[in-house]
Design a protein around this motif. Structure first.
Motif, PDB file in Angstrom:
ATOM      1  N   GLU A   5       7.964   6.982   9.155  1.00 38.03           N
ATOM      2  CA  GLU A   5       6.912   7.998   8.642  1.00 38.03           C
ATOM      3  C   GLU A   5       6.274   8.060   9.880  1.00 38.03           C
ATOM      4  O   GLU A   5       5.439   9.431  10.123  1.00 38.03           O
ATOM      5  CB  GLU A   5       6.182   7.212   8.133  1.00 38.03           C
ATOM      6  CG  GLU A   5       6.844   7.062   6.830  1.00 38.03           C
ATOM      7  CD  GLU A   5       8.222   8.425   6.186  1.00 38.03           C
ATOM      8  OE1 GLU A   5       7.363   9.511   6.677  1.00 38.03           O
ATOM      9  OE2 GLU A   5       9.001   7.848   5.940  1.00 38.03           O
ATOM     10  N   LEU A   6       6.791   7.417  11.445  1.00 34.47           N
ATOM     11  CA  LEU A   6       5.342   7.713  12.410  1.00 34.47           C
ATOM     12  C   LEU A   6       6.266   8.953  13.653  1.00 34.47           C
ATOM     13  O   LEU A   6       7.616   8.641  13.403  1.00 34.47           O
ATOM     14  CB  LEU A   6       5.296   6.571  12.742  1.00 34.47           C
ATOM     15  CG  LEU A   6       4.823   5.241  12.589  1.00 34.47           C
ATOM     16  CD1 LEU A   6       4.532   4.123  13.516  1.00 34.47           C
ATOM     17  CD2 LEU A   6       3.681   5.909  12.087  1.00 34.47           C
ATOM     18  N   PRO A   7       5.488   9.336  14.456  1.00 32.56           N
ATOM     19  CA  PRO A   7       6.374  10.584  15.350  1.00 32.56           C
ATOM     20  C   PRO A   7       7.318   9.665  15.975  1.00 32.56           C
ATOM     21  O   PRO A   7       6.797   8.299  16.351  1.00 32.56           O
ATOM     22  CB  PRO A   7       4.702  11.199  16.175  1.00 32.56           C
ATOM     23  CG  PRO A   7       4.062  10.763  15.583  1.00 32.56           C
ATOM     24  CD  PRO A   7       4.104   9.766  14.344  1.00 32.56           C
ATOM     25  N   GLU A   8       8.219  10.110  17.145  1.00 30.48           N
ATOM     26  CA  GLU A   8       8.999   9.583  17.772  1.00 30.48           C
ATOM     27  C   GLU A   8       8.658   8.343  18.785  1.00 30.48           C
ATOM     28  O   GLU A   8       8.835   7.465  18.832  1.00 30.48           O
ATOM     29  CB  GLU A   8       9.964  10.428  17.837  1.00 30.48           C
ATOM     30  CG  GLU A   8      11.561   9.842  19.068  1.00 30.48           C
ATOM     31  CD  GLU A   8      11.838   9.310  17.271  1.00 30.48           C
ATOM     32  OE1 GLU A   8      12.810   8.192  18.015  1.00 30.48           O
ATOM     33  OE2 GLU A   8      11.711   9.399  16.749  1.00 30.48           O
ATOM     34  N   ILE A  12      -0.526   4.162   7.134  1.00 23.37           N
ATOM     35  CA  ILE A  12       0.090   5.146   8.201  1.00 23.37           C
ATOM     36  C   ILE A  12      -1.437   5.078   8.455  1.00 23.37           C
ATOM     37  O   ILE A  12      -1.649   4.822  10.640  1.00 23.37           O
ATOM     38  CB  ILE A  12       0.407   6.487   8.235  1.00 23.37           C
ATOM     39  CG1 ILE A  12       1.979   6.259   8.068  1.00 23.37           C
ATOM     40  CG2 ILE A  12       0.268   7.078   9.934  1.00 23.37           C
ATOM     41  CD1 ILE A  12       2.776   7.436   7.004  1.00 23.37           C
ATOM     42  N   GLU A  13      -1.779   5.211   7.983  1.00 23.10           N
ATOM     43  CA  GLU A  13      -3.505   5.314   8.595  1.00 23.10           C
ATOM     44  C   GLU A  13      -4.367   3.775   9.249  1.00 23.10           C
ATOM     45  O   GLU A  13      -5.228   4.039  10.294  1.00 23.10           O
ATOM     46  CB  GLU A  13      -4.528   5.205   7.258  1.00 23.10           C
ATOM     47  CG  GLU A  13      -6.163   6.112   7.930  1.00 23.10           C
ATOM     48  CD  GLU A  13      -7.137   5.504   6.007  1.00 23.10           C
ATOM     49  OE1 GLU A  13      -7.437   4.077   5.871  1.00 23.10           O
ATOM     50  OE2 GLU A  13      -7.034   6.345   5.629  1.00 23.10           O
ATOM     51  N   ILE A  14      -4.087   2.958   8.560  1.00 21.17           N
ATOM     52  CA  ILE A  14      -4.093   1.177   9.242  1.00 21.17           C
ATOM     53  C   ILE A  14      -3.856   1.291  10.182  1.00 21.17           C
ATOM     54  O   ILE A  14      -4.379   1.222  10.629  1.00 21.17           O
ATOM     55  CB  ILE A  14      -4.492   0.764   7.618  1.00 21.17           C
ATOM     56  CG1 ILE A  14      -5.300   0.701   6.360  1.00 21.17           C
ATOM     57  CG2 ILE A  14      -4.205  -1.007   8.516  1.00 21.17           C
ATOM     58  CD1 ILE A  14      -5.009  -0.242   5.344  1.00 21.17           C
ATOM     59  N   LEU A  15      -2.494   1.602  10.213  1.00 21.30           N
ATOM     60  CA  LEU A  15      -1.531   1.323  11.412  1.00 21.30           C
ATOM     61  C   LEU A  15      -2.307   1.953  12.761  1.00 21.30           C
ATOM     62  O   LEU A  15      -1.866   1.050  13.487  1.00 21.30           O
ATOM     63  CB  LEU A  15       0.094   1.336  11.283  1.00 21.30           C
ATOM     64  CG  LEU A  15       0.850   0.426  11.718  1.00 21.30           C
ATOM     65  CD1 LEU A  15       0.829  -0.599  11.947  1.00 21.30           C
ATOM     66  CD2 LEU A  15       1.968   1.280  12.640  1.00 21.30           C
ATOM     67  N   GLY A  16      -2.619   2.897  12.274  1.00 20.68           N
ATOM     68  CA  GLY A  16      -3.184   3.835  13.452  1.00 20.68           C
ATOM     69  C   GLY A  16      -4.615   3.769  14.242  1.00 20.68           C
ATOM     70  O   GLY A  16      -4.489   4.303  15.210  1.00 20.68           O
ATOM     71  N   LEU A  41       1.272  -1.439   0.007  1.00 17.24           N
ATOM     72  CA  LEU A  41      -0.352  -0.479  -0.430  1.00 17.24           C
ATOM     73  C   LEU A  41       0.682   1.128  -0.089  1.00 17.24           C
ATOM     74  O   LEU A  41       1.985   0.905   0.841  1.00 17.24           O
ATOM     75  CB  LEU A  41      -1.043   0.269   1.429  1.00 17.24           C
ATOM     76  CG  LEU A  41      -1.897  -0.892   1.254  1.00 17.24           C
ATOM     77  CD1 LEU A  41      -2.886  -1.120   2.205  1.00 17.24           C
ATOM     78  CD2 LEU A  41      -3.649  -0.191  -0.147  1.00 17.24           C
ATOM     79  N   PRO A  42       0.245   2.244  -0.294  1.00 15.49           N
ATOM     80  CA  PRO A  42       0.934   3.706   0.028  1.00 15.49           C
ATOM     81  C   PRO A  42       0.824   4.417   1.345  1.00 15.49           C
ATOM     82  O   PRO A  42       0.260   3.637   2.028  1.00 15.49           O
ATOM     83  CB  PRO A  42      -0.351   4.611  -1.013  1.00 15.49           C
ATOM     84  CG  PRO A  42      -0.775   3.926  -1.416  1.00 15.49           C
ATOM     85  CD  PRO A  42      -0.897   2.717  -1.019  1.00 15.49           C
TER      86      PRO A  42
END
Length: 431
Positions: free
Chosen positions: A253-256, A224-228, A218-219
């Protein structure tokens, strides 16, 4: 009861309740409390996903069928480490004993109502998959159900109706059942075109390995949306199931604080691999590589190598060669000795040592090699994967051609490809 050979006899699930589960060392880890199956559209038999095992601590965990190496003489033998997180049923899953037994269903041929007393499971020949294949039912006697009366018979799954998913319906389960045969890239395409709500429902219902495979296709924004939207423990499980290089790219790509929290929830070995990859620049051999190529010691034989290559979970690129190293054979390894190509393995007798077949002319990549150098290597040597070796001579991992292409194509290539696919098919995947 039965071994795991092709054509293994069927096992009735009533014989499995309470059966002891042992690890490879012969220690009892728990007992079978239920089986987990996924219903499929139409009359196709449900796939058996795994067992619900109750540990001695009373905690119930999920044991995938892929981890079951034998069901015989009243015991279940497992391989590998058990994931001791608590079992949570997904929307697409049915508990065989808890939900399918004692159900009233109909015989397709006569429309007669019957009670389900038992179902049998069987391993499919030459595959790791298991299915529910037969249903043991009792007919109604004199207008009422009585356990002591009424004719009993065993019928094929397809001969009864009342379990199966409807062909229509908006549940994630019927959607998933329809997509079951799709390759991960094609399922990713479908997911990309769903509404965020439907995308989250389908992602929640996929098993960890399947969701991991789909996320890799996936793009970035969708990933990020799915993982979140997943619970953190589930997100960590899915990251563990992803290729370490893809998991590292996604975590980067995620916040620290999110990144650290997820790494802490992951198994220490998996987290260590991902942290190691995140230490390299993204567009270098070190940043592109996976830490899980096939590594063999010099005294391994061609037969050993081919057994590893046959693993269906490996991508074709990673299965195209094996790397021979001195111990330890986990990356970073002992001294890297050379590569053996799959075709060479097919030309030599099974007892030949891999150390006698090395392509030692092939120069490995350094972890700091920039993307153009890596791409040039693949073009010059006609390779689909390449070893990455550090200055001390240890194998760190392997770069595969798909990861090189991934980073050389325009950033939005997945969206463009999906868009073209939808146009050429003349269909849009609605939500």
């Amino acid at each position: 009861m039965c071994g795991m050979a092709a054509g293994a006899p069927r096992i009735f699930v009533s014989h499995l309740t309470g059966v002891a589960v042992f690890d490879p060392n012969g220690d009892q880890v728990g007992r079978v409390r239920d089986l987990v199956a996924m219903l499929r559209v139409g009359r196709r038999p449900p796939r058996l996903l795994g067992l619900v095992v109750e540990l001695s601590t009373r905690r119930r965990i999920f044991l995938p069928m892929t981890r079951v190496t034998g069901i015989e003489s009243g015991q279940v033998i497992t391989t590998g480490v058990l994931n001791v997180r608590r079992f949570e049923q997904r929307p697409t899953e049915r508990l065989v004993i808890g939900e399918l037994l004692d159900r009233r269903v109909q015989l397709v041929e006569t429309g007669e109502e019957v009670t389900v007393l038992d179902v049998s499971v069987q391993q499919l020949p030459a595959r790791r998959d298991w299915e529910i294949d037969r249903v043991f039912v009792r007919k109604r006697k004199g207008g009422t159900f009585r356990r002591s009366k009424g004719e009993t018979l065993t019928v094929e799954w397809s001969a009864v109706t009342g379990f199966s998913l409807e062909e229509q319906g908006q549940g994630a389960e019927s959607l998933l059942a329809t997509f079951e045969q799709l390759r991960p890239a094609d399922l990713a395409n479908v997911l990309h075109h769903l509404s965020p709500k439907r995308r989250a429902e389908v992602a929640a219902a996929l098993d960890d390995d399947r969701l991991a495979d789909v996320l890799e296709e996936l793009p970035e924004d969708d990933q990020i949306e799915i993982l979140g939207k997943l619970k953190e423990e589930r997100a960590a499980d899915v990251l563990e199931a992803m290729d370490p290089d893809d998991a590292a790219d996604l975590l980067a790509e995620l916040p620290e604080e999110d990144k650290e929290r997820l790494l802490t929830l992951m198994r220490p070995d998996d987290a260590a691999d991902v942290r190691r990859l995140m230490a390299y620049e993204e567009r270098t051999a070190g940043g592109l590589m996976t830490t899980e190529p096939i590594v063999l010691q010099p005294d391994a034989t061609v037969a050993d190598a081919l057994a590893r290559v046959r693993n269906p979970d490996l991508s074709p690129a990673l299965a195209a060669q094996v790397y021979v190293c001195r111990p330890p054979d986990e990356t970073p390894t002992g001294k890297y000795l050379g590569t053996v190509h799959f075709q060479r393995l097919l030309r030599d007798p099974p007892y030949t040592l891999v150390s006698a077949l090395l392509d030692d002319v092939l120069q490995p990549l350094e972890p700091g090699a920039p993307l153009p150098v890596v791409a040039g290597f693949f073009a010059a040597y006609d390779m689909v994967a390449a070893p990455v070796v550090d200055e001390s001579g240890s194998l760190l991992g392997a770069v595969t051609v798909d990861d090189v292409l991934d980073h050389m194509l325009p950033e939005d290539w997945r969206e463009t490809e999906f868009h073209l696919d939808a146009e050429t098919e003349g269909t849009a995947h609605g939500s």
